[in-house]
Write a protein that holds these residues in place. Structure first.
Motif, PDB file in Angstrom:
ATOM      1  N   ARG A   1      65.365 -14.664  92.499  1.00 40.34           N
ATOM      2  CA  ARG A   1      65.276 -13.938  94.319  1.00 40.34           C
ATOM      3  C   ARG A   1      63.159 -13.643  94.022  1.00 40.34           C
ATOM      4  NH1 ARG A   1      67.132  -9.237  96.903  1.00 40.34           N
ATOM      5  NH2 ARG A   1      64.647  -8.010  97.242  1.00 40.34           N
ATOM      6  N   ASP A   2      63.187 -14.018  92.345  1.00 41.23           N
ATOM      7  CA  ASP A   2      61.371 -14.118  92.435  1.00 41.23           C
ATOM      8  C   ASP A   2      61.431 -15.883  92.290  1.00 41.23           C
ATOM      9  OD1 ASP A   2      60.982 -11.702  91.426  1.00 41.23           O
ATOM     10  OD2 ASP A   2      62.187 -11.670  89.608  1.00 41.23           O
ATOM     11  N   VAL A   3      62.321 -16.489  92.018  1.00 46.41           N
ATOM     12  CA  VAL A   3      62.025 -18.642  92.092  1.00 46.41           C
ATOM     13  C   VAL A   3      61.804 -18.759  93.850  1.00 46.41           C
ATOM     14  CG1 VAL A   3      63.155 -20.491  92.180  1.00 46.41           C
ATOM     15  CG2 VAL A   3      62.975 -18.918  89.849  1.00 46.41           C
ATOM     16  N   ALA A   4      62.441 -17.488  94.568  1.00 50.12           N
ATOM     17  CA  ALA A   4      63.252 -18.265  96.250  1.00 50.12           C
ATOM     18  C   ALA A   4      61.877 -17.846  97.112  1.00 50.12           C
ATOM     19  CB  ALA A   4      64.153 -17.454  96.824  1.00 50.12           C
ATOM     20  N   ASP A   5      61.053 -16.769  96.150  1.00 51.96           N
ATOM     21  CA  ASP A   5      59.591 -16.286  96.858  1.00 51.96           C
ATOM     22  C   ASP A   5      59.290 -16.848  96.695  1.00 51.96           C
ATOM     23  OD1 ASP A   5      61.352 -13.771  98.094  1.00 51.96           O
ATOM     24  OD2 ASP A   5      60.262 -12.255  96.051  1.00 51.96           O
ATOM     25  N   ILE A   6      58.896 -17.346  95.159  1.00 55.00           N
ATOM     26  CA  ILE A   6      57.610 -18.723  95.280  1.00 55.00           C
ATOM     27  C   ILE A   6      57.516 -19.791  95.833  1.00 55.00           C
ATOM     28  CG2 ILE A   6      56.418 -19.819  93.090  1.00 55.00           C
ATOM     29  CD1 ILE A   6      57.399 -17.366  91.071  1.00 55.00           C
ATOM     30  N   ILE A   7      59.026 -19.983  95.722  1.00 58.26           N
ATOM     31  CA  ILE A   7      58.882 -21.952  96.871  1.00 58.26           C
ATOM     32  C   ILE A   7      58.724 -21.009  98.543  1.00 58.26           C
ATOM     33  CG2 ILE A   7      61.148 -22.699  97.589  1.00 58.26           C
ATOM     34  CD1 ILE A   7      62.774 -22.294  94.892  1.00 58.26           C
ATOM     35  N   ARG A   8      58.918 -19.867  98.589  1.00 56.41           N
ATOM     36  CA  ARG A   8      58.403 -19.786  99.798  1.00 56.41           C
ATOM     37  C   ARG A   8      57.186 -19.432 100.237  1.00 56.41           C
ATOM     38  NH1 ARG A   8      63.416 -16.966 100.757  1.00 56.41           N
ATOM     39  NH2 ARG A   8      62.550 -14.818  99.439  1.00 56.41           N
ATOM     40  N   GLN A   9      56.036 -18.902  99.368  1.00 59.61           N
ATOM     41  CA  GLN A   9      54.854 -19.037  99.461  1.00 59.61           C
ATOM     42  C   GLN A   9      54.485 -20.694  99.167  1.00 59.61           C
ATOM     43  OE1 GLN A   9      53.810 -17.209  95.818  1.00 59.61           O
ATOM     44  NE2 GLN A   9      54.444 -15.325  96.420  1.00 59.61           N
ATOM     45  N   ARG A  10      54.875 -21.648  98.722  1.00 61.62           N
ATOM     46  CA  ARG A  10      54.572 -23.279  98.762  1.00 61.62           C
ATOM     47  C   ARG A  10      55.010 -23.626 100.444  1.00 61.62           C
ATOM     48  NH1 ARG A  10      53.929 -24.564  93.562  1.00 61.62           N
ATOM     49  NH2 ARG A  10      53.386 -22.755  92.639  1.00 61.62           N
ATOM     50  N   GLY A  11      55.124 -22.798 101.397  1.00 62.68           N
ATOM     51  CA  GLY A  11      55.688 -23.266 102.491  1.00 62.68           C
ATOM     52  C   GLY A  11      57.224 -23.685 102.790  1.00 62.68           C
ATOM     53  N   PHE A  12      58.635 -22.894 101.595  1.00 63.21           N
ATOM     54  CA  PHE A  12      59.401 -24.012 101.899  1.00 63.21           C
ATOM     55  C   PHE A  12      60.752 -23.161 101.681  1.00 63.21           C
ATOM     56  CE2 PHE A  12      57.192 -27.429  99.154  1.00 63.21           C
ATOM     57  CZ  PHE A  12      56.903 -27.991  99.903  1.00 63.21           C
ATOM     58  N   ASP A  13      61.869 -22.992 101.749  1.00 59.25           N
ATOM     59  CA  ASP A  13      62.878 -22.212 101.798  1.00 59.25           C
ATOM     60  C   ASP A  13      64.384 -22.355 100.137  1.00 59.25           C
ATOM     61  OD1 ASP A  13      64.212 -19.234 102.212  1.00 59.25           O
ATOM     62  OD2 ASP A  13      63.639 -19.493 104.664  1.00 59.25           O
ATOM     63  N   ALA A  14      64.660 -21.156 100.028  1.00 55.48           N
ATOM     64  CA  ALA A  14      65.955 -22.194  98.509  1.00 55.48           C
ATOM     65  C   ALA A  14      66.723 -20.518  98.990  1.00 55.48           C
ATOM     66  CB  ALA A  14      65.075 -22.118  98.113  1.00 55.48           C
ATOM     67  N   ARG A  15      68.090 -20.898  98.692  1.00 58.31           N
ATOM     68  CA  ARG A  15      69.678 -20.385  98.682  1.00 58.31           C
ATOM     69  C   ARG A  15      69.842 -21.101  97.479  1.00 58.31           C
ATOM     70  NH1 ARG A  15      66.041 -18.054 101.973  1.00 58.31           N
ATOM     71  NH2 ARG A  15      66.636 -16.837 103.692  1.00 58.31           N
ATOM     72  N   GLY A  16      71.077 -19.871  97.134  1.00 59.20           N
ATOM     73  CA  GLY A  16      71.587 -20.368  96.067  1.00 59.20           C
ATOM     74  C   GLY A  16      72.793 -19.137  95.728  1.00 59.20           C
ATOM     75  N   THR A  17      73.319 -19.470  94.435  1.00 60.41           N
ATOM     76  CA  THR A  17      74.370 -18.687  93.197  1.00 60.41           C
ATOM     77  C   THR A  17      73.828 -19.142  92.422  1.00 60.41           C
ATOM     78  OG1 THR A  17      76.428 -18.527  92.763  1.00 60.41           O
ATOM     79  CG2 THR A  17      75.754 -21.079  93.490  1.00 60.41           C
TER      80      THR A  17
END
Length: 404
Positions: free
Chosen positions: A146-162
């Motif tokens: 969740r922390d990494v995904a939040d930072i990725i979204r702050q950079r203008g991208f998105d992410a999901r995973g396991t």
């Protein structure tokens, strides 16, 4: 003799060449004709090629037809890389207002920052113009993801995973897969009510190992099933056919279960499919190329899937410091028509794994139709006469790919 400048002769000349009237051209005088290399002029006059070219250039410039506009097609880049662990780090200080923290981040500390490795990965994604990447072996917990995904979204991208899974000793995490994409270039089907939950909207095929999601390239509208993978490490032993009908408890270990799950996911597709990740397996072709003597079980399973499911391996060159090619981007035969050059980049974990980078060429004709069967050596842009001649001497047919 000289050119008769009488009105009758001029009228006859203009009737025979109406273009002169259209462009307002007057009959040339002796001095003008001499300039173009013509001195002895009669009604049936001549002019040198050099003079004619000069005249046409003076009248029409370099051409009257409008220049053809080159259609620029944006090339999308996909990639996969073994990140060997990535995380966000907590900065000094915490949120004093617990109610605010609860509203903003579900009660977690909001002051999380990117690490040097995460910055390097995101800079690679941004500067490399990637549309989508698979990050394998993330070692992330659910909260860490969740922390990494939040930072990725702050950079203008998105992410999901396991998230990763615990080792036998339970002291550390291993595995873990994330798919990172640029929302401006790719649409990812996250369901009717998407949230910021990093595991929501994707299919977790095998915990920590395999994920799948439906994606769509916004440039041409093509859709396919995207699979992200981090397969178990290579082991020696006899590899049974993964499509054999048998119970999972019939001597099936984690390795075999993962490869069988991957095969089942590929078989379930109704359209295109792409697989990216660290597969920890090599194709037979590459093993022969580097002179490998040992064939691992995962190698046999990978080759079996590629052959039986008619997939095309896009990877070129070694992807690991041992000279092996274990990180891959693999697509179905139809999607292969839109794929371009493949290469590798230096990774983020020293000389361990290199990043695999492939090109996708979106086009107006990207409708997923069957590729045309053409005689060997025949191009889609070849003239009909040339193609007919070649067909007489090359009756055999091969699959021809034409990128638009």
């Amino acid at each position: 003799s000289t050119l008769d400048r009488s009105s009758a002769a001029s009228d006859v000349y203009k009737r025979q060449d109406p273009d002169l009237v259209f462009y307002g051209t007057k009959l040339a005088g002796d001095d003008d004709l001499a300039y173009y290399g013509t001195t002895d002029v009669s009604y049936d006059w001549s002019i040198s090629h050099r003079g004619w070219n000069r005249l046409m250039h003076a009248l029409h410039g370099n051409g009257t037809a409008p220049a053809k506009r080159q259609r620029k097609t944006e090339i999308l880049r996909f990639g996969t890389i073994n990140v060997n662990g990535v995380h966000a780090e907590q900065t000094a200080g915490t949120v004093a207002d617990e109610h605010m923290a609860e509203e903003m981040r579900g009660g977690r500390d909001v002051r999380m920052d990117s690490t040097e490795k995460l910055d390097e990965l995101l800079n690679m994604f941004r500067d490399g113009g990637f549309a989508m990447m698979i990050w394998a072996d993330t070692h992330l917990t659910h909260e860490g993801m969740r922390d990494v995904a939040d930072i990725i979204r702050q950079r203008g991208f998105d992410a999901r995973g396991t998230p990763g899974v615990s080792t036998d000793a339970g002291h550390r995490l291993t595995a873990g897969v994330m798919i990172v994409w640029d929302p401006g270039k790719m649409e990812v089907d996250l369901g009717p009510h998407p949230t910021e939950n990093p595991t929501q909207g994707i299919d977790e095929i095998v915990e920590g190992r395999l994920i799948a999601v439906n994606v769509r390239a916004t440039r041409d509208g093509r859709s396919w099933r995207q699979i992200g993978a981090y397969m178990p490490v290579r082991r020696q032993g006899r590899a049974r056919a993964i499509y054999d009908e048998r119970d999972e408890g019939d001597g099936m270990d984690e390795d075999e279960a993962c490869w069988r799950a991957l095969d089942n996911e590929i078989c379930k597709r109704t359209g295109g499919v792409m697989v990216g990740g660290d597969l920890n397996a090599e194709t037979e072709q590459y093993r022969r190329r580097r002179g490998a003597q040992t064939m691992y079980r995962s190698d046999a399973w990978l080759q079996e899937i590629v052959d039986d499911r008619r997939l095309v391996v896009q990877t070129r060159g070694e992807t690991h410091r041992a000279g092996t090619q274990i990180d891959h981007w693999i697509v179905d035969e139809t999607s292969d028509a839109w794929m371009g050059r493949s290469t590798t980049l230096v990774g983020v974990c020293g000389q361990d794994h290199r990043a695999v980078v492939v090109q996708y060429h979106p086009g107006e004709e990207g409708d997923g139709s069957e590729r045309e069967e053409r005689a060997k050596g025949i191009s889609a842009q070849m003239r009909d006469a040339d193609e007919a001649a070649l067909r007489k001497i090359t009756p055999e047919t091969v699959s021809y790919t034409h990128l638009t």
